[in-house]
Enzyme design. Structure first.
Site, PDB file in Angstrom:
ATOM      1  N   HIS A 135      -2.212  -9.897  12.021  1.00 44.42           N
ATOM      2  CA  HIS A 135      -1.510  -8.751  11.679  1.00 44.42           C
ATOM      3  C   HIS A 135      -1.431  -7.795  12.860  1.00 44.42           C
ATOM      4  O   HIS A 135      -2.332  -7.744  13.483  1.00 44.42           O
ATOM      5  CB  HIS A 135      -2.624  -8.128  10.560  1.00 44.42           C
ATOM      6  CG  HIS A 135      -2.226  -6.812  10.269  1.00 44.42           C
ATOM      7  ND1 HIS A 135      -1.334  -6.441   9.197  1.00 44.42           N
ATOM      8  CD2 HIS A 135      -3.028  -5.521  10.355  1.00 44.42           C
ATOM      9  CE1 HIS A 135      -1.189  -5.323   9.052  1.00 44.42           C
ATOM     10  NE2 HIS A 135      -1.902  -4.439   9.807  1.00 44.42           N
ATOM     11  N   CYS A 155      -3.476  -3.021   4.149  1.00 43.90           N
ATOM     12  CA  CYS A 155      -2.533  -4.305   4.679  1.00 43.90           C
ATOM     13  C   CYS A 155      -2.779  -5.621   4.539  1.00 43.90           C
ATOM     14  O   CYS A 155      -2.034  -6.468   4.176  1.00 43.90           O
ATOM     15  CB  CYS A 155      -2.582  -4.391   6.258  1.00 43.90           C
ATOM     16  SG  CYS A 155      -2.170  -2.774   6.990  1.00 43.90           S
ATOM     17  N   ASN A 181       5.142  -1.986  12.707  1.00 41.11           N
ATOM     18  CA  ASN A 181       3.907  -2.051  11.694  1.00 41.11           C
ATOM     19  C   ASN A 181       4.742  -2.368  10.158  1.00 41.11           C
ATOM     20  O   ASN A 181       5.576  -1.521   9.818  1.00 41.11           O
ATOM     21  CB  ASN A 181       3.022  -1.059  11.615  1.00 41.11           C
ATOM     22  CG  ASN A 181       1.647  -1.504  10.743  1.00 41.11           C
ATOM     23  OD1 ASN A 181       1.819  -2.582  10.321  1.00 41.11           O
ATOM     24  ND2 ASN A 181       0.876  -0.535  10.859  1.00 41.11           N
ATOM     25  N   THR A 185       3.689   3.965  15.671  1.00 44.80           N
ATOM     26  CA  THR A 185       3.204   2.736  15.079  1.00 44.80           C
ATOM     27  C   THR A 185       3.594   2.516  13.594  1.00 44.80           C
ATOM     28  O   THR A 185       2.952   1.973  12.825  1.00 44.80           O
ATOM     29  CB  THR A 185       1.643   2.797  15.178  1.00 44.80           C
ATOM     30  OG1 THR A 185       1.127   3.695  14.140  1.00 44.80           O
ATOM     31  CG2 THR A 185       1.134   2.923  16.633  1.00 44.80           C
ATOM     32  N   GLU A 236       0.957  -1.234   0.083  1.00 45.31           N
ATOM     33  CA  GLU A 236       0.034  -0.070   0.073  1.00 45.31           C
ATOM     34  C   GLU A 236       1.052   1.222  -0.165  1.00 45.31           C
ATOM     35  O   GLU A 236       0.484   2.294   0.072  1.00 45.31           O
ATOM     36  CB  GLU A 236      -0.915   0.061   1.242  1.00 45.31           C
ATOM     37  CG  GLU A 236      -0.245  -0.070   2.562  1.00 45.31           C
ATOM     38  CD  GLU A 236      -1.217   0.562   3.646  1.00 45.31           C
ATOM     39  OE1 GLU A 236      -1.686  -0.125   4.407  1.00 45.31           O
ATOM     40  OE2 GLU A 236      -1.746   1.467   3.601  1.00 45.31           O
ATOM     41  N   SER A 280     -10.504   2.941  13.796  1.00 43.04           N
ATOM     42  CA  SER A 280      -9.824   1.896  13.071  1.00 43.04           C
ATOM     43  C   SER A 280      -9.438   0.645  14.061  1.00 43.04           C
ATOM     44  O   SER A 280      -9.677  -0.544  13.585  1.00 43.04           O
ATOM     45  CB  SER A 280      -8.059   2.449  12.826  1.00 43.04           C
ATOM     46  OG  SER A 280      -7.752   1.509  11.823  1.00 43.04           O
ATOM     47  N   SER A 296      -7.536  -1.814   7.014  1.00 35.86           N
ATOM     48  CA  SER A 296      -8.392  -0.597   7.234  1.00 35.86           C
ATOM     49  C   SER A 296      -9.376  -0.629   6.195  1.00 35.86           C
ATOM     50  O   SER A 296      -8.785  -1.157   4.938  1.00 35.86           O
ATOM     51  CB  SER A 296      -7.517   0.602   7.293  1.00 35.86           C
ATOM     52  OG  SER A 296      -6.555   0.618   6.350  1.00 35.86           O
ATOM     53  N   LYS A 329      -5.360  -7.344  22.332  1.00 31.12           N
ATOM     54  CA  LYS A 329      -6.967  -7.230  22.459  1.00 31.12           C
ATOM     55  C   LYS A 329      -7.824  -8.105  21.692  1.00 31.12           C
ATOM     56  O   LYS A 329      -8.669  -8.681  21.996  1.00 31.12           O
ATOM     57  CB  LYS A 329      -7.206  -5.670  22.090  1.00 31.12           C
ATOM     58  CG  LYS A 329      -6.847  -4.784  23.251  1.00 31.12           C
ATOM     59  CD  LYS A 329      -7.163  -3.296  22.827  1.00 31.12           C
ATOM     60  CE  LYS A 329      -6.593  -2.263  23.788  1.00 31.12           C
ATOM     61  NZ  LYS A 329      -6.920  -0.995  23.397  1.00 31.12           N
TER      62      LYS A 329
END
Lengths: 381, 381
Positions: free
Chosen positions: B247, B117, B326, B159, B83, B209, B359, B256
């Protein structure tokens, strides 16, 4: 494995606004016939401020689903080919998800394929491969090619255009692919690119781009003929396919490309060529590749000799490209739709080769396709 | 059809330059632990002015071919997921053609796949499907994921990250895919996008996001469990897979997400949950989806309960993502490479689920994979 995977239905959308190439000649102060005869183009469609590649793709997908009564829940893969990048991260495909989300269908694979004009063919192959793979879940694939070709003021501007094509993909299709008979050519060239990300205009070296196109025609055709020989056990010539469908930046290049194939046939089998061909093309047989791309005399001689075959095998494919202009990823399939429109009643078990191109430099003699006009009836109701 | 199509070899490249997240906290004047504990990250790699996504991809492809002794003529398909768009028309794939052209190989299908991604996973699936399709010509597929994640000054900057991954694809692979067990979720959301084409920074709504990520985790997991039930005839739970690979935009979100799967398991089968889980999670069972994404108490409770399983099934996958940051399309496969690195001697016939995310909003519980450590030996020599 599923058999005869291919195109079940095609729909096309192009903007209602267009400019006559004759009027554009006058406006640009170009010599009369420069765009109409020189480029071989009649009209050029363009997006006004109320539409873009996303709205065109939303329109064509909605239209195809409605016309052929396809339940949006029956789409399992959605692939978009485009080089009109309007976001560097979010795909055009995600915009199209709006159509499917309201039916509760968010389980749809596929993304955007980017590689100049070839992105649409890549998207199509991805869909076909999916149906033939272990991952296929029995639902349809959907391919969308959408582009708006816009050039900076200057000689390339009349080679613009805009359109979106949608194709429904599945097994037992009236238009199916001879997957083993594909020849590709991809190389690293700076003939056409869009490095100025804030501009909608490409950087284009017209002369180099045309040479790249013809070089890739040669390379793909040789590749294709080699595979044809390997799998069919006989030499291929232009007489072995009813129709030849080309990616069409402008019609004159399609004429030149077909003439180039004619010259390739001559080189591969000059002993069996007729006397006129021997006389007219013989003198060019010893040219190097580079010399042959630059030779205007060869171009003229081969176009003249190929003309009767061109009128029969290529001309029926040129209707939409000449009226709408360059559609980038949609161009090849608009030419293909032109063939279906013009020859539908006779397109039964017809062998066709199609050729796609991408600047910087991927090309394709796609394959042979068996066409039946039942294409539309099969998916209705 | 070819069997056990999957990954024959993996190689990874990341830039030598990195910043310690602890030093970045100090530099940014952020509270101590904000990036290291709050985000769960250790270091962040970045491209200096002498490299970019193209040079990284050239490096990793050259490296893989050399390490495993693969003849460049043996590559028949090359797919790039990225991307980090640096040209709106010319694909990164065409740059990589330089490696193959000098060996006379220009007949290579495949293009760039773009969808945040998720583009890398899309490219991988395209290659696997190709090998399983009629079009496969017996050569290897090659998938390249390459990205440089750079953010504007502000809360998202820590990030970032940068890396390229190459994967060799073919039949009889030690890492193969259970193609029928894939759950996807794709919808049209403006949480993360790059509409300012002249800028290398994305527009990102961090809170939205994160919610999108968790919603997609839920949706994909439900989808995946539904298919597992259908094809395996039994309910899936976290105990059915040895490892879960995510990911990783930042490690805290992986924690999380796994906790979210734990909560999903509880909701699907609360009667068989242990007493502690019933007591801690029971009060959240009646929350609406939206409420549950916003509940910090639920987040804390499920993370605490999931912790022992996380340490066992997820922690071994987090090595590279925590050290490099990332990597967008390469992130998932860097996590996967971490698992191979950490657990190679025990990875025989192991069932793993992997989850990719894009995203705006595509996600994936990819599938189960059977790993054998013979992966590297099989392709050598």
């Amino acid at each position: 494995m599923e058999k005869n995977v291919g195109i079940l239905a095609i729909d096309i959308y192009f903007p209602p606004a267009c400019v006559q190439q004759e009027a554009l000649e006058t406006h640009d102060g170009a010599s009369k016939g420069k765009y109409t005869i020189g480029l071989g183009q009649d009209c050029m469609s363009f997006c006004t401020e109320v539409e873009d590649v996303i709205s065109m793709s939303l329109t064509v997908v909605t239209s195809l689903l409605e016309k052929y009564g396809i339940d949006p829940k029956q789409i399992g893969r959605l692939e978009v080919g485009s080089e009109t990048v309007i976001d560097k991260s979010k795909s055009i495909k995600t915009f199209l998800m709006q159509i499917f989300e309201k039916y509760g269908n968010t389980d749809i694979e596929g993304v955007d394929s980017t590689n100049a004009c070839y992105g649409g063919t890549a998207a199509l192959f991805n869909c076909v491969n999916w149906v033939e793979s272990n991952s296929w879940d029995g639902r349809y694939g959907l391919v969308v090619c959408t582009d708006s070709a816009v050039y900076a003021e200057g000689p390339a501007r009349p080679t613009g255009g805009a359109a979106a094509i949608a194709m429904l993909i599945g097994p037992d299709a009236p238009i199916s692919f001879e997957s083993k008979l594909r020849g590709s050519h991809m190389s690293h060239v700076y003939d056409f690119y869009k490095p100025n990300l804030a501009s909608e205009y490409p950087v284009v070296d017209g002369k180099l781009s045309q040479t790249c196109y013809l070089m890739a025609v040669d390379s793909c055709y040789k590749n294709f003929c080699h595979k044809f020989q390997k799998f069919q056990g006989k030499q291929f010539s232009l007489f072995d396919a009813e129709y030849f469908v080309f990616h069409s930046p402008y019609n004159k290049l399609v004429q030149k490309s077909f003439a180039r194939l004619f010259f390739n046939d001559f080189l591969m089998n000059s002993s069996s060529a007729d006397e006129v061909a021997k006389e007219k093309l013989g003198p060019f047989a010893t040219l190097s590749g580079d010399e042959s791309y630059q030779s205007r005399d060869l171009e003229k001689a081969s176009q003249l000799l190929a003309k009767p075959l061109y009128d029969q095998k290529v001309q029926p494919t040129t209707l939409i490209p000449k009226q709408v202009g360059n559609m980038y990823t949609a161009s090849l399939y608009a030419a293909f739709a032109s063939l279906i429109h013009n020859k539908h009643s006779t397109l039964v078990n017809v062998l066709t080769t199609i050729y796609d191109q991408a600047s910087s430099q991927q090309c394709f003699v796609l394959s042979n396709e068996y066409l039946h006009f039942s294409i539309f009836r099969q998916v209705r109701g």
